[in-house]
Motif scaffolding. Structure first.
Motif, PDB file in Angstrom:
ATOM      1  N   VAL A  71      -2.321  22.380  23.317  1.00  0.00           N
ATOM      2  CA  VAL A  71      -2.620  20.971  23.048  1.00  0.00           C
ATOM      3  C   VAL A  71      -3.379  20.821  21.733  1.00  0.00           C
ATOM      4  O   VAL A  71      -2.889  20.207  20.786  1.00  0.00           O
ATOM      5  N   ILE A  72      -4.580  21.381  21.668  1.00  0.00           N
ATOM      6  CA  ILE A  72      -5.417  21.175  20.488  1.00  0.00           C
ATOM      7  C   ILE A  72      -4.752  21.716  19.226  1.00  0.00           C
ATOM      8  O   ILE A  72      -4.765  21.055  18.182  1.00  0.00           O
ATOM      9  N   ALA A  73      -4.173  22.892  19.289  1.00  0.00           N
ATOM     10  CA  ALA A  73      -3.532  23.465  18.094  1.00  0.00           C
ATOM     11  C   ALA A  73      -2.426  22.545  17.577  1.00  0.00           C
ATOM     12  O   ALA A  73      -2.303  22.323  16.368  1.00  0.00           O
ATOM     13  N   ARG A  74      -1.624  21.985  18.480  1.00  0.00           N
ATOM     14  CA  ARG A  74      -0.563  21.040  18.066  1.00  0.00           C
ATOM     15  C   ARG A  74      -1.161  19.775  17.472  1.00  0.00           C
ATOM     16  O   ARG A  74      -0.700  19.274  16.456  1.00  0.00           O
ATOM     17  N   GLU A  75      -2.196  19.264  18.147  1.00  0.00           N
ATOM     18  CA  GLU A  75      -2.819  18.035  17.655  1.00  0.00           C
ATOM     19  C   GLU A  75      -3.420  18.243  16.267  1.00  0.00           C
ATOM     20  O   GLU A  75      -3.301  17.375  15.408  1.00  0.00           O
ATOM     21  N   GLU A  76      -4.051  19.383  16.057  1.00  0.00           N
ATOM     22  CA  GLU A  76      -4.667  19.620  14.759  1.00  0.00           C
ATOM     23  C   GLU A  76      -3.631  19.761  13.645  1.00  0.00           C
ATOM     24  O   GLU A  76      -3.845  19.267  12.534  1.00  0.00           O
ATOM     25  N   ARG A  77      -2.522  20.409  13.929  1.00  0.00           N
ATOM     26  CA  ARG A  77      -1.449  20.484  12.918  1.00  0.00           C
ATOM     27  C   ARG A  77      -0.946  19.085  12.587  1.00  0.00           C
ATOM     28  O   ARG A  77      -0.724  18.745  11.421  1.00  0.00           O
ATOM     29  N   HIS A  78      -0.784  18.269  13.618  1.00  0.00           N
ATOM     30  CA  HIS A  78      -0.321  16.893  13.419  1.00  0.00           C
ATOM     31  C   HIS A  78      -1.340  16.079  12.602  1.00  0.00           C
ATOM     32  O   HIS A  78      -0.960  15.380  11.663  1.00  0.00           O
ATOM     33  N   LEU A  79      -2.608  16.172  12.956  1.00  0.00           N
ATOM     34  CA  LEU A  79      -3.633  15.401  12.247  1.00  0.00           C
ATOM     35  C   LEU A  79      -3.736  15.839  10.789  1.00  0.00           C
ATOM     36  O   LEU A  79      -3.950  14.996   9.905  1.00  0.00           O
ATOM     37  N   LEU A  80      -3.552  17.110  10.530  1.00  0.00           N
ATOM     38  CA  LEU A  80      -3.567  17.586   9.148  1.00  0.00           C
ATOM     39  C   LEU A  80      -2.391  16.995   8.362  1.00  0.00           C
ATOM     40  O   LEU A  80      -2.548  16.551   7.226  1.00  0.00           O
TER      41      LEU A  80
ATOM     42  N   GLY B 266       3.274  15.949  19.573  1.00  0.00           N
ATOM     43  CA  GLY B 266       4.288  16.695  20.301  1.00  0.00           C
ATOM     44  C   GLY B 266       3.758  17.393  21.539  1.00  0.00           C
ATOM     45  O   GLY B 266       4.352  18.358  22.003  1.00  0.00           O
ATOM     46  N   VAL B 267       2.638  16.918  22.060  1.00  0.00           N
ATOM     47  CA  VAL B 267       2.111  17.471  23.303  1.00  0.00           C
ATOM     48  C   VAL B 267       3.024  16.996  24.423  1.00  0.00           C
ATOM     49  O   VAL B 267       3.323  15.812  24.533  1.00  0.00           O
TER      50      VAL B 267
END
Length: 159
Positions: free
Chosen positions: A132-141, A13-14
């Motif tokens: 960016v990173i915070a969204r990506e990490e939530r998604h990857l989790l 969702g970036v």
């Protein structure tokens, strides 16, 4: 770009290409130098080190991109992930592409003797970290569950 935005979607969702955040703030800093007549007079040795830092950042980006593509992933954060990468540079930092962009920006700011760009560098890093990173990490989790959580406990976000 679609928004996977925390709803269990197929991507992070970036909403904005991360390289443009760095580039936009670098250019804004250079413009501020001209508009505000900023002249930090960075020592020549530090300006020279800026080129080395920028080159290190660009090499990190290239290496990380190659590893990402080798795993079958597309580097655009608005496209679906097929795997998370935990080898190579990804053993040292969870975000070698963003770290490389941050180093390239910092190196260029030093090499170009830009106080405006240097002052905006922490803003660029904070925006990437939070938006960016915070969204990506939530998604990857969500996407990779315990395997990603275990990786996250072993490898730092930046360095």
């Amino acid at each position: 770009m679609q928004d996977g935005g925390g709803d269990g979607g197929t991507h992070a969702g970036v909403r904005f290409p991360p390289p443009l955040i760095f580039l936009g703030l670098l250019l804004a800093g250079l413009a501020a130098d001209d508009l505000l007549a900023l002249n930090p007079a960075i020592p020549q040795w530090l300006r020279a080190a800026g080129y080395v830092i920028a080159a290190t950042g660009l090499l990190s980006i290239a290496w990380a991109l190659a590893q990402f593509r080798q795993a079958g992933n597309n580097p655009e954060p608005w496209k679906p992930d097929t795997a998370f990468v935990a080898a190579g540079l990804y053993r040292i930092t969870r975000n070698p592409m963003y770290l490389g962009m941050a180093l390239a920006y910092l190196g260029l700011a030093l090499a170009m003797d830009s106080l405006g760009a240097l002052l905006l560098w922490p803003v660029a890093v904070a925006l990437i970290d939070r938006l960016v990173i915070a969204r990506e990490e939530r998604h990857l989790l969500r996407r990779f569950g315990p395997a990603y959580e275990e990786y996250r406990t072993r490898v730092r976000r930046w360095i």
